[in-house]
Design a protein around this motif. Structure first.
Motif, mmCIF file in Angstrom:
data_model
loop_
_atom_site.group_PDB
_atom_site.id
_atom_site.type_symbol
_atom_site.label_atom_id
_atom_site.label_comp_id
_atom_site.label_asym_id
_atom_site.label_seq_id
_atom_site.Cartn_x
_atom_site.Cartn_y
_atom_site.Cartn_z
ATOM 1 N N ALA A 118 0.839 -1.204 0.000
ATOM 2 C CA ALA A 118 0.000 0.000 0.000
ATOM 3 C C ALA A 118 0.870 1.250 0.000
ATOM 4 N N SER A 119 2.076 1.117 -0.568
ATOM 5 C CA SER A 119 3.028 2.222 -0.549
ATOM 6 C C SER A 119 2.839 3.182 -1.704
ATOM 7 N N SER A 120 1.925 2.873 -2.628
ATOM 8 C CA SER A 120 1.704 3.744 -3.776
ATOM 9 C C SER A 120 0.220 3.768 -4.127
ATOM 10 N N ILE A 121 -0.196 4.835 -4.782
ATOM 11 C CA ILE A 121 -1.569 4.991 -5.258
ATOM 12 C C ILE A 121 -1.529 5.217 -6.758
ATOM 13 N N GLU A 122 -2.254 4.376 -7.505
ATOM 14 C CA GLU A 122 -2.307 4.479 -8.957
ATOM 15 C C GLU A 122 -3.633 5.106 -9.367
ATOM 16 N N LYS A 123 -3.572 6.140 -10.219
ATOM 17 C CA LYS A 123 -4.765 6.815 -10.700
ATOM 18 C C LYS A 123 -4.774 6.812 -12.230
ATOM 19 N N ILE A 138 1.233 7.280 -10.791
ATOM 20 C CA ILE A 138 1.506 6.494 -9.588
ATOM 21 C C ILE A 138 2.262 7.381 -8.604
ATOM 22 N N SER A 139 1.647 7.614 -7.449
ATOM 23 C CA SER A 139 2.261 8.440 -6.394
ATOM 24 C C SER A 139 2.735 7.533 -5.273
ATOM 25 N N SER A 140 3.977 7.741 -4.825
ATOM 26 C CA SER A 140 4.543 6.894 -3.776
ATOM 27 C C SER A 140 5.595 7.680 -3.006
#
Length: 369
Positions: A204-209, A255-257
């Motif tokens: 859960a170390s990154s968020i993909e949009k 992708i934000s991490s």
């Protein structure tokens, strides 16, 4: 695209306000819509067009999605105008926002790299499978349509033929998908200097949009049929062949991490892949409707529409930054810029092609004027 929209609206205005109006009705329709979205599936697989770019740099990567249907409510406003016995015009504007349960994407990645030459060269290899769950999924869809009905047999002595019309027109049709994946599951293996390390687990170390939109100017050719079955009761049938004559599309995957340097130092990191996309649409639409008069000027109606269309990407400017490590992977000890340059070009293909299936049930109130 803005010029096309302006031209289309001017054309619609000139048709709707023709001088020879004889009958006219306006309707307001609430719709329940189900969509198996080609826009979503094209958005989840557009990066597969980069497979050859990545192979040049020693990387293999492709994804296979598993998607759910979108469901939601929408609204449509329209007019039906009979200018004369021969000609009639249908005009409509519709908009809907829909949501889907979780969608999934399975992505396979592998890469190899050799740094240095001779006995001192070091070989690196990695292989992974990542399953991402997109828990937030929204589809917005809109349509502006003008169709001219030509009643070639309007003066026939057979009343069953009087309502048969040739339908010619056009529409501006667009979809936008926004999906977010807050976590993923992974299995990976990394080899360095003959030692292989395996890892698996939940991340859960990154968020993909993902944001992807497709817009089309479609030509319409088909048939329409209207029949008065009893006093104050009417049914309508329609078939339309759809073919895009212009299009516009945009893709963005972000992708934000956090980039962790030490246990106490971390920086936000963002990787973005984006670009314009050209696609074409070919499809068919079937409609059936029923209206009955409540008063002389007000009617109530129900209708059903079924549309199937293939959305095929024909060109993509989507690209990603070149992998700087490919500059060192020639194996000869010298810098080789070719894999880096080719790896940062727009995708060479193959491009995705998916079918869009939508079913719509509507309830409407009609006002004659």
């Amino acid at each position: 695209m803005k010029k096309i929209i302006l031209f289309f609206l001017i054309l619609a205005n000139s048709v709707l306000f023709a001088e020879e109006k004889k009958e006219a009705a306006a309707y307001l329709r609430g719709v329940d819509l189900t969509v198996d979205s080609a826009t979503l599936k094209n958005g989840l697989t557009i990066q597969n067009s980069l497979i050859f770019n990545r192979l040049i740099g020693g990387t293999t990567s492709f994804g296979v999605p598993a998607t759910n249907k979108f469901r939601g409510k929408g609204i449509e406003f329209g007019t039906n105008t009979r200018h004369s016995g021969l000609l009639g015009t249908d005009f409509s504007v519709s908009f809907a926002t829909l949501f889907a349960d979780s969608n999934y994407s399975g992505d396979y990645n592998s890469s190899t790299m050799r740094i240095g030459s001779g006995s001192s060269a070091m070989n690196f290899a990695s292989e992974s499978f990542i399953a991402s769950e997109f828990t937030s999924n929204r589809l917005q869809t809109a349509n502006i349509k003008v169709a001219e009905n030509i009643y070639l047999l309007h003066d026939s002595s057979n009343k069953f033929l009087q309502g048969l019309a040739l339908r010619v027109g056009g529409e501006i049709y667009g979809n936008e998908v926004k999906s977010t994946s807050p976590y993923y599951f992974s299995n990976s293996a990394s080899t360095s200097g003959g030692t292989t390390l395996f890892s698996s687990g939940f991340g859960a170390s990154s968020i993909e949009k993902l944001t992807y939109n497709e817009a089309y100017l479609n030509a319409i050719l088909g048939l329409g049929y209207n029949l008065k079955i009893a006093e104050g009761h009417n049914i309508s049938l329609g078939y339309e062949y759809l073919k895009s004559v212009a299009n516009s599309g945009n893709y963005e995957n972000k992708i934000s991490s956090l980039l962790v340097l030490t246990p106490t130092i971390a920086f936000p990191f963002e990787n973005k892949i984006k670009g314009k996309v050209d696609s074409e649409l070919v499809g068919n639409r079937f409609t059936i409707g029923y209206r009955f008069n409540i008063t002389e000027d007000v009617s109530f109606g129900i209708n059903y529409a079924h549309t199937e269309a293939t959305h095929r990407v024909v060109d993509s400017k989507v690209k990603e930054p070149g992998n700087i490590l490919t500059l060192l992977s020639s194996g000869s000890g010298s810098i080789n810029p070719i894999p880096f340059i080719l790896g940062s070009q727009p995708g060479f293909g193959p491009f995705p092609e998916n079918k869009d299936i939508r079913r719509q049930i509507g309830i409407e109130i009609v006002f004659k004027f």
